[in-house]
Design an enzyme around this catalytic site. Structure first.
Site, mmCIF file in Angstrom:
data_model
loop_
_atom_site.group_PDB
_atom_site.id
_atom_site.type_symbol
_atom_site.label_atom_id
_atom_site.label_comp_id
_atom_site.label_asym_id
_atom_site.label_seq_id
_atom_site.Cartn_x
_atom_site.Cartn_y
_atom_site.Cartn_z
ATOM 1 N N THR A 98 -11.721 2.458 -14.857
ATOM 2 C CA THR A 98 -10.604 3.093 -14.145
ATOM 3 C C THR A 98 -9.604 3.580 -15.186
ATOM 4 O O THR A 98 -9.620 3.112 -16.329
ATOM 5 C CB THR A 98 -9.903 2.086 -13.211
ATOM 6 O OG1 THR A 98 -9.447 1.001 -14.028
ATOM 7 C CG2 THR A 98 -10.839 1.557 -12.155
ATOM 8 N N GLU B 169 -13.682 3.352 -7.907
ATOM 9 C CA GLU B 169 -14.292 2.188 -7.266
ATOM 10 C C GLU B 169 -15.235 2.572 -6.119
ATOM 11 O O GLU B 169 -15.945 1.727 -5.577
ATOM 12 C CB GLU B 169 -13.192 1.255 -6.722
ATOM 13 C CG GLU B 169 -12.406 0.503 -7.794
ATOM 14 C CD GLU B 169 -11.223 1.270 -8.367
ATOM 15 O OE1 GLU B 169 -11.193 2.515 -8.216
ATOM 16 O OE2 GLU B 169 -10.338 0.637 -8.966
ATOM 17 N N LYS C 103 11.100 4.528 -1.651
ATOM 18 C CA LYS C 103 11.616 3.636 -0.606
ATOM 19 C C LYS C 103 13.114 3.862 -0.492
ATOM 20 O O LYS C 103 13.889 3.350 -1.280
ATOM 21 C CB LYS C 103 11.276 2.190 -0.941
ATOM 22 C CG LYS C 103 9.757 1.986 -0.961
ATOM 23 C CD LYS C 103 9.343 0.691 -1.618
ATOM 24 C CE LYS C 103 7.858 0.730 -1.923
ATOM 25 N NZ LYS C 103 7.516 1.118 -3.287
ATOM 26 N N TRP D 18 10.165 5.035 4.130
ATOM 27 C CA TRP D 18 9.358 5.627 3.055
ATOM 28 C C TRP D 18 9.422 7.138 3.065
ATOM 29 O O TRP D 18 9.356 7.768 4.118
ATOM 30 C CB TRP D 18 7.886 5.232 3.232
ATOM 31 C CG TRP D 18 7.622 3.803 2.896
ATOM 32 C CD1 TRP D 18 8.511 2.887 2.428
ATOM 33 C CD2 TRP D 18 6.366 3.137 3.021
ATOM 34 N NE1 TRP D 18 7.896 1.688 2.234
ATOM 35 C CE2 TRP D 18 6.580 1.805 2.592
ATOM 36 C CE3 TRP D 18 5.093 3.515 3.426
ATOM 37 C CZ2 TRP D 18 5.559 0.873 2.575
ATOM 38 C CZ3 TRP D 18 4.081 2.591 3.410
ATOM 39 C CH2 TRP D 18 4.305 1.277 2.985
#
Ligand code: AMP
Length: 543
Positions: free
Chosen positions: A189, A334, A442, A447
């Site tokens: 990754t 993944e 935030k 959000w």
């Protein structure tokens, strides 16, 4: 009662054997580091990957041993894909855009026994060779005569790929019959936080993923296609395209290191490319080149956009201005990486253009094989109402079950992999990303989606690139700051750009300020590097 069908493991060697047998003269065209354009065929790729396998046998490499690559998209890399995995070793594609310390760390963590590299990356090899003691074989992907003397001195035992292959002869090679669950390739990754983590794919997961990726609602691949993966073979196996291409026997066009818009346009135009795949930042260059020519590359029908959100303005530019269909897809390392694709359903044909664009801007619905769910902070599943927002979790036969020797606790949650993406799913099963959990802003307990803010900015004619990050605020905790690179020669000021948001997003979502910069940092996979941007703007602690 058991079925009475033949048992044949799903192996990567079967892909190259199939492509060579049924599509042997179909071309693989590569723009090389050497600067020229090289042409080969699936039959030749098979022959040379068999030589390569014989060379690995001669070195005494065992089943499961890792062979690293630091290479662009090209025929030699393709031969490594098939020769290394086909012979039972594990192909470890290393991202050359990472810092050299990180590259050495990854090579050592993977325990690579051999490493093959394009000459572009010789300076990296020079600096890391001494710190990778377990690499016993270094191979430069070039002709013998192209090996610089100082590199041969710095890297003891360095071989030229062509001389090494020439030494292996052309006797037939029998690919080993492996367990389909054996490891075939390894990809780390990007590691924006902490050390990178290894994702270890199997033959079975790779073949199932390639078959799903070739389906009409994803890449829609056929033998009649000419495919140009811009997405690199050093990052999640170029989204599986080198495998899917062999599975359908199509023509493959490899751009090598030339990823600018003009070079891509020329290669696509000359080679009859029908489909291409890449992250949004590469399409900015191609679109600029298409505007310059006043047309699209002659045969281009569709582009697959993923890796970051495809801005609606980009989707419209391809479709409305150039009649190139956009397929917006989502995935991650993944997941091999493909998870969802925003293809239409039958009922969408009735919708008007604006509604259809709305469908395409979602990250899309699951490919068969991948299951999705959204969970809240306590892990409880949320409804598919297009409004409830939580973390996306996935599972399926090409989703990882654990990282490779990470020393970390198993990442799964009840058998599901938590993606770190904050999303909603609507009643039709279309998933829409609000943000990465670490990038969402935030503000006052609510959000704000940095992706939505960026998409609006990208629709402004003077904006070349936009990134939205959170800045600390005494009252609201965080507020959005918009960072913009203007198009060359374009003029726009903060006030005009902020006014452009009115009516397009909720008032309190409108950024507090705009900062104009020369460039926005991109990570090793061509995505905006928000961690670095936050550090640049707000200091090291903000990354
Ligand atoms: P990587 O493993 O480096 O390929 O990064 C995977 C991450 O990229 C995902 O978890 C998402 O956050 C992001 N990503 C991939 N595709 C998209 C997309 N179409 N829209 C928005 N974000 C995406």
């Amino acid at each position: 009662m058991m079925g009475l069908m033949q048992q044949q493991p799903l192996l990567i060697s079967r892909l190259i054997d199939f492509a060579a047998r049924f599509h042997g003269d179909t071309e693989i065209v590569s723009r090389r580091v050497e600067g020229d354009r090289h042409r080969t065929t699936w039959a030749q790729v098979q022959r040379r990957s068999m030589r390569l396998a014989r060379g690995l046998d001669a070195w005494g490499l065992q089943r499961g041993d890792r062979v690293g690559t630091l290479a662009w998209n090209g025929y030699r890399h393709l031969e490594l894909y098939y020769g290394v995995s086909g012979s039972g070793r594990v192909l470890h594609t290393v991202n050359p855009r990472l810092h050299s310390d990180q590259i050495a760390w990854i090579i050592n963590h993977a325990g690579d026994k051999a490493l093959a590299f394009d000459m572009t990356f010789a300076p990296i090899i020079r600096s890391i060779a001494a710190s990778c003691p377990q690499v016993a074989h270094w191979v430069a992907l070039c002709d013998e005569g192209a090996l610089p003397a100082d590199l041969v001195q710095a890297v003891p035992g360095l071989l030229s790929y062509e001389a090494w292959l020439d030494g292996q002869g052309d006797a037939a090679y029998a690919w080993p019959i492996l367990d389909e669950n054996e490891a075939s390739s390894l990809c780390y990754t990007s590691g924006t936080t902490g050390n990178p983590k290894g994702v270890l794919y199997s033959h079975r997961s790779t073949l199932l993923h390639a078959a799903a990726g070739a389906l009409p609602d994803v890449m829609c691949l056929a033998a009649a296609d000419s495919v140009l993966p811009v997405v690199p073979m050093f990052h999640v196996n170029a989204w599986g395209s080198p495998y899917a291409a062999a599975m359908v026997g199509c023509k493959l066009v490899m751009p090598g290191p030339a990823l600018d818009g003009a070079s891509l346009f020329e290669l696509m135009d000359d080679e009859g490319v029908t489909l291409s795949a890449g992250v949004p930042t590469v399409w900015l260059g191609l679109l600029a080149s298409m505007r310059e020519h006043g047309r699209r590359p002659s045969a281009l029908q569709r582009v697959l956009i993923g890796g970051s959100a495809a801005p609606p303005a980009m989707i419209e530019a391809f479709q409305k201005d150039f009649d190139v269909e956009v397929r917006h897809a989502w995935g991650m390392t993944e997941l091999s990486p493909l998870g969802t694709s925003a293809a239409f359903k039958f009922k969408h044909a009735q919708m008007d253009a604006a509604q259809r664009l709305q469908v395409q801007t979602a990250q899309g619905r699951a490919l068969f094989g991948v299951d999705l769910r959204v969970v809240d902070a306590r892990g409880a599943e949320l409804p598919w109402d297009g409004r409830s927002v939580g973390e996306l979790e996935v599972r399926g036969p090409w989703v990882l079950s654990d990282y490779y020797e990470s020393g970390l606790p198993n990442p799964l949650h009840d058998g599901w992999f938590p993606t770190g993406d904050v999303v909603s799913i609507d009643a039709d099963g279309y998933m829409r990303i609000v943000d990465r959990s670490k990038d969402v802003i935030k503000s006052g307990g609510e959000w704000i989606s940095s992706i939505d803010i960026e998409n609006v900015a990208m629709a402004h004619p003077a904006v070349a690139m936009a990134a939205c990050v959170a800045v600390p605020h005494p009252k609201w905790d965080e507020r959005p700051l918009l960072v913009v690179v203007r198009k060359p020669g374009a003029e726009v000021q903060a006030r005009e750009l902020l006014a452009f948001y009115e009516g397009k997003v909720a008032k309190w979502w409108i950024p507090d300020d705009v900062m104009f910069v020369e460039s926005i940092p991109l990570g090793a996979t061509g995505k905006i590097l928000k961690t670095r941007l936050r550090e640049q703007l707000l200091g090291p602690a903000a990354g």
